[in-house]
Design an enzyme around this catalytic site. Sequence first.
Site, mmCIF file in Angstrom:
data_model
loop_
_atom_site.group_PDB
_atom_site.id
_atom_site.type_symbol
_atom_site.label_atom_id
_atom_site.label_comp_id
_atom_site.label_asym_id
_atom_site.label_seq_id
_atom_site.Cartn_x
_atom_site.Cartn_y
_atom_site.Cartn_z
ATOM 1 N N CYS A 59 -29.943 -128.600 -22.483
ATOM 2 C CA CYS A 59 -29.176 -127.440 -22.012
ATOM 3 C C CYS A 59 -30.113 -126.471 -21.290
ATOM 4 O O CYS A 59 -30.030 -126.295 -20.088
ATOM 5 C CB CYS A 59 -28.487 -126.735 -23.178
ATOM 6 S SG CYS A 59 -27.133 -127.668 -23.897
ATOM 7 N N GLU A 61 -33.641 -126.012 -22.814
ATOM 8 C CA GLU A 61 -34.863 -126.032 -23.620
ATOM 9 C C GLU A 61 -36.112 -126.209 -22.761
ATOM 10 O O GLU A 61 -36.167 -127.072 -21.896
ATOM 11 C CB GLU A 61 -34.826 -127.179 -24.638
ATOM 12 C CG GLU A 61 -33.636 -127.188 -25.537
ATOM 13 C CD GLU A 61 -32.427 -127.888 -24.929
ATOM 14 O OE1 GLU A 61 -32.262 -129.096 -25.106
ATOM 15 O OE2 GLU A 61 -31.636 -127.195 -24.268
#
Length: 415
Positions: A59, A61
Site C-alpha cells: 500500500c 510501506e
Amino acid sequence: SSMVQVSKKNPDRFVKRAVKITKTGFGQPSFFNTDAIVQQLLSQGKSLVDARNGGASGCVETGAFGTEAYFLTGYFNLNKVLEITLNNGVDPLTGKKIGLETGNPENFKSFEEFYEAFERQLNYFIDIKIEGNLVVEKLWAMNMPVPFLSLLIDDCIANATDYNAGGARYNTSYIQGVGLGSITDNLTAIRKHVYEDGSIGMKEMLFALSSNFDGYDEFRYKLIYETPKWGNNDEYADRHAVMVFNSFYKAVNGRPTYRGGVYRINMLPTTSHVYFGSKIGAMPDGRKAFEPLSEGISPVQGADRKGPTGVILSCSKIDHIKTGGTLLNQKFSPSFFSTDESLDKLVMLIRSYFKLDGHHIQFNVVSANTLRDAQKHPEKYRDLIVRVAGYSDYFNDLGEALQNEIIRRTEHESL
C-alpha cells in the site's frame, strides 16, 4: 497499483501528466514523496545508497529495495483501546475484562488524567501484540523458508540465512495504526464537552454511548457539528492526533523482532477500518455503533470542511519521517478536472503536502451519486474501479459496508 515517486527534482510537467491519469477515475496512480522516503530510510539506519534505491510497495510501506525484508505484522485498533479505557478495562461488546483496570473514567479529574489511562492501555495492548508477533515470526523463520526470494535479496546468501529468518541486510517489522481521524475526534470531544465546557458529565457521556445516542439526538448533533475535527487545520483538534501518534510511536518503535530487526509504525488500514468499526460501539465523536472508522490518516468521512488544503495542513502535523508510511485518501468530483488550471492546482496541492514532509496521497475521481447508482445497478458498472486504501478494486467486488464508507468520504469540488 501503479505509483509515482515525486521528488523536488521532478519537473511539474511530469506530475501534471500523472494527474491526467488520475483524472480518468481508475484510482491510479498514487503519489509518493521520494524525499521523505529517503529520510525515513536514513533515520532507520540504512546507508545513503540503499536509502536512495528504496521506495514504497504494497500500500504505502517504505523499504530499501533489494536489501531489506520488511513485513506488515498486523493492524492495531487505536479506537478499541479508547473504548476499553472508557470502560475501565472491559470490552463492552463481550462484557469481558480484557484490558487493565485504569480507573473509573467518572473519577478522572482532568483530561490529562484520562489520557494517561488511555496511554497505559495502549502500551499494555502493544505488549500483547508484539508478544504474539514474536511467536508468528519464529514460526515463519523456522518453518516457512522462501529460497527464491532469498536469492534475490542482498546478504541472505552471504549470511547463509533465509529471508524470513533475518538473512537480509535490513529487517523491519511494521505495526499499522488504524483510525487516526476517529481517535483524534473522540479525544477532542471528550476534552471539549466533558473537561472544558462541562456540557456533559462523563457518567452521562458513557450512558449516551451505551445507548447508541438513543434520546441524545441534540447532543449527538453537537458532537458532530459543534466540535473541532481533524482535517480542518484546527489546532484544538489536531493536537490530539499528534499526542496519539507520538504515544503509538513510543510504544512500538525500536522494539526488537525475532529476526534481529526492529518494530516500527505505519498508519494504514487496507480495509480493516471497516471491520474494526464493526467491533466498536458508539463513540464520543458522534459515530454510531459498528460504523466504520476513519481510514489511513484521512479525516473522519465528511468531517473535513476546509477543503483539501485544510486536510494536508492537519496531516502534516504528525511526523511522517518517524513512520514507514502513512496513507491519505482524497475524493474529487469529476467536474473538478474540467479545466487545465484545476490540474495545475492539484499539482501544487501534491507539491505543498510533500514540502510539508507528507508521505503519500491518492485520489478517487468519482461522484458520490455515481457510486450510489452503482450500488443500485451493479450490472451497469462492472468496470467501475475505485481507490480503496493503498490499492484500487472493482466497486462491485467490495462489501456493502466498504462501499458505503467510500461514498461517505468528503467529495471536493474545488481547491
